[in-house]
Design an enzyme around this catalytic site. Structure first.
Site, PDB file in Angstrom:
ATOM      1  N   ARG A 183      62.547  50.185  61.456  1.00 15.79           N
ATOM      2  CA  ARG A 183      62.595  51.643  61.445  1.00 15.79           C
ATOM      3  C   ARG A 183      61.750  52.168  62.597  1.00 15.79           C
ATOM      4  O   ARG A 183      60.586  51.811  62.729  1.00 15.79           O
ATOM      5  CB  ARG A 183      62.046  52.132  60.097  1.00 15.79           C
ATOM      6  CG  ARG A 183      62.342  53.563  59.788  1.00 15.79           C
ATOM      7  CD  ARG A 183      61.935  53.896  58.375  1.00 15.79           C
ATOM      8  NE  ARG A 183      60.496  53.978  58.192  1.00 15.79           N
ATOM      9  CZ  ARG A 183      59.904  54.735  57.280  1.00 15.79           C
ATOM     10  NH1 ARG A 183      60.637  55.440  56.446  1.00 15.79           N
ATOM     11  NH2 ARG A 183      58.601  54.759  57.171  1.00 15.79           N
ATOM     12  N   THR A 214      61.200  58.483  64.932  1.00 18.39           N
ATOM     13  CA  THR A 214      62.428  59.187  64.510  1.00 18.39           C
ATOM     14  C   THR A 214      62.812  58.850  63.068  1.00 18.39           C
ATOM     15  O   THR A 214      63.633  59.531  62.469  1.00 18.39           O
ATOM     16  CB  THR A 214      63.609  58.775  65.404  1.00 18.39           C
ATOM     17  OG1 THR A 214      63.845  57.364  65.225  1.00 18.39           O
ATOM     18  CG2 THR A 214      63.315  59.038  66.877  1.00 18.39           C
ATOM     19  N   ASP A 251      53.170  49.776  53.867  1.00 19.05           N
ATOM     20  CA  ASP A 251      54.226  49.121  54.660  1.00 19.05           C
ATOM     21  C   ASP A 251      54.463  47.729  54.079  1.00 19.05           C
ATOM     22  O   ASP A 251      53.597  46.850  54.147  1.00 19.05           O
ATOM     23  CB  ASP A 251      53.795  49.026  56.128  1.00 19.05           C
ATOM     24  CG  ASP A 251      54.912  48.476  57.000  1.00 19.05           C
ATOM     25  OD1 ASP A 251      55.298  49.163  57.959  1.00 19.05           O
ATOM     26  OD2 ASP A 251      55.402  47.357  56.721  1.00 19.05           O
ATOM     27  N   ASP A 296      54.174  44.641  56.481  1.00 21.84           N
ATOM     28  CA  ASP A 296      52.780  44.395  56.873  1.00 21.84           C
ATOM     29  C   ASP A 296      51.972  43.803  55.713  1.00 21.84           C
ATOM     30  O   ASP A 296      51.159  42.903  55.907  1.00 21.84           O
ATOM     31  CB  ASP A 296      52.119  45.692  57.345  1.00 21.84           C
ATOM     32  CG  ASP A 296      52.583  46.094  58.739  1.00 21.84           C
ATOM     33  OD1 ASP A 296      53.161  45.238  59.439  1.00 21.84           O
ATOM     34  OD2 ASP A 296      52.358  47.249  59.123  1.00 21.84           O
TER      35      ASP A 296
HETATM   36  C1  PRP Z   1      60.825  49.010  55.926  1.00 20.08           C
HETATM   37  C2  PRP Z   1      61.564  48.545  54.709  1.00 20.08           C
HETATM   38  C3  PRP Z   1      62.953  49.065  54.945  1.00 20.08           C
HETATM   39  C4  PRP Z   1      62.685  50.369  55.663  1.00 20.08           C
HETATM   40  C5  PRP Z   1      62.861  51.493  54.677  1.00 20.08           C
HETATM   41  O1  PRP Z   1      61.082  48.189  57.000  1.00 20.08           O
HETATM   42  O2  PRP Z   1      61.507  47.164  54.505  1.00 20.08           O
HETATM   43  O3  PRP Z   1      63.769  48.210  55.707  1.00 20.08           O
HETATM   44  O4  PRP Z   1      61.335  50.327  56.117  1.00 20.08           O
HETATM   45  O5  PRP Z   1      62.749  52.716  55.319  1.00 20.08           O
HETATM   46  P1  PRP Z   1      63.964  53.760  55.369  1.00 20.08           P
HETATM   47  O6  PRP Z   1      64.566  53.798  53.996  1.00 20.08           O
HETATM   48  O7  PRP Z   1      63.296  55.040  55.743  1.00 20.08           O
HETATM   49  O8  PRP Z   1      64.929  53.297  56.409  1.00 20.08           O
HETATM   50  P2  PRP Z   1      60.358  48.359  58.424  1.00 20.08           P
HETATM   51  O9  PRP Z   1      61.210  49.169  59.333  1.00 20.08           O
HETATM   52  O10 PRP Z   1      58.956  48.846  58.198  1.00 20.08           O
HETATM   53  O11 PRP Z   1      60.380  46.884  58.991  1.00 20.08           O
HETATM   54  P3  PRP Z   1      59.583  45.588  58.520  1.00 20.08           P
HETATM   55  O12 PRP Z   1      60.174  45.159  57.213  1.00 20.08           O
HETATM   56  O13 PRP Z   1      59.843  44.622  59.614  1.00 20.08           O
HETATM   57  O14 PRP Z   1      58.126  45.955  58.397  1.00 20.08           O
HETATM   58  N1  URA Z   2      58.835  51.300  54.664  1.00 19.88           N
HETATM   59  C1  URA Z   2      57.776  50.747  54.024  1.00 19.88           C
HETATM   60  O1  URA Z   2      57.485  49.557  54.201  1.00 19.88           O
HETATM   61  N2  URA Z   2      57.076  51.513  53.193  1.00 19.88           N
HETATM   62  C2  URA Z   2      57.347  52.813  52.959  1.00 19.88           C
HETATM   63  O2  URA Z   2      56.650  53.458  52.163  1.00 19.88           O
HETATM   64  C3  URA Z   2      58.447  53.372  53.635  1.00 19.88           C
HETATM   65  C4  URA Z   2      59.182  52.594  54.476  1.00 19.88           C
END
Ligand code: PRP
Ligand code: URA
Length: 216
Positions: free
Chosen positions: A111, A115, A207, A210
């Site tokens: 994400r 944006t 997150d 993370d």
């Molecule tokens: C997180 C999560 C989803 C997304 C959700 O991933 O695992 O894929 O955010 O957010 P949204 O519903 O607003 O799209 P992230 O982009 O943080 O990637 P990561 O799993 O690599 O940390």
């Molecule tokens: N992605 C995450 O990992 N946590 C949130 O709360 C939203 C998006």
């Protein structure tokens, strides 16, 4: 519907189970480090898959027990689990523990934090996704942008029998998904209050990627 579920409607199943609620406390607690976080995330996924697969079809099969012959059941079709990287990977082991016959496709989505739009960076899916049920796996359903884009990619690849498992859903994400993909049932361990100004789920867990990998 069992006594262990609450549901906002038939396409959104929110688990209301004491064991899952207990484990969610560990997951949400900011003092939980990556190792127990990963372990408990996997355990919750394993518990959820029992209900998520309830509507799966079975085929009858004749077998011999040590006593007699009888009609037993095999799962029909080829089941595919698709984690959204990174965080979706944390739920896969728990699911495969109880459903080892499933195959695993991978979608990489990140994400854009300014944006909040998803950016796809990996698409590694089996060719015949129409061969059976497909379960999309991502712990976080926040704006719903990542899940909606992932489901579009799965449909483009042939999937038609789709479900999504997440750990924490925001009302905004549920609404977006129901608008974009009303045919997909969402299973969530918890439905939280709202998104904050940075697109994080409140109260949420932070997150997920993370916290899983200790990259906070
Ligand atoms: C997180 C999560 C989803 C997304 C959700 O991933 O695992 O894929 O955010 O957010 P949204 O519903 O607003 O799209 P992230 O982009 O943080 O990637 P990561 O799993 O690599 O940390
Ligand atoms: N992605 C995450 O990992 N946590 C949130 O709360 C939203 C998006």
């Amino acid at each position: 519907m069992t006594n262990n579920q609450s549901s906002t409607n038939e396409r959104v199943i929110v688990f209301d189970h004491p064991l899952i609620a207990h484990k969610m406390t560990t997951i949400r607690d900011q003092t939980t480090t990556h190792r127990p976080f990963r372990a408990v995330l996997s355990q919750i996924a394993g518990l959820m898959v029992y209900e998520v697969t309830r509507s799966f079809k079975t085929n009858p099969v004749e077998i011999k027990t040590p006593i007699t012959t009888t009609t037993a059941h095999h799962l029909a079709g080829t089941i595919t689990i698709v984690p959204v990287l990174r965080a979706g990977l944390g739920m896969i082991d728990g699911i495969l523990e109880v459903m080892p016959e499933a195959r695993v496709g991978h979608l990489g989505m990140a994400r854009d934090e300014s944006t909040l739009e998803p950016v796809a960076y990996l698409n590694k899916l089996p060719k015949d996704l129409s061969a059976g049920p497909v379960i999309l796996v991502d712990p976080m359903l926040a704006t719903g942008g990542s899940a909606s884009a992932a489901i579009s990619m799965l449909k483009d690849a042939g999937a038609s029998d789709l479900r999504m498992i997440c750990l924490v859903a925001a009302p905004e994400g549920v609404e977006r998904l129901q608008l974009d993909h009303p045919d997909v049932t969402i299973y969530a361990a918890a439905l939280d209050d709202h998104l904050n100004e940075k697109g994080y789920i409140v109260p949420g867990l932070g997150d997920a990627g993370d916290r899983m990998y200790g990259t906070v």
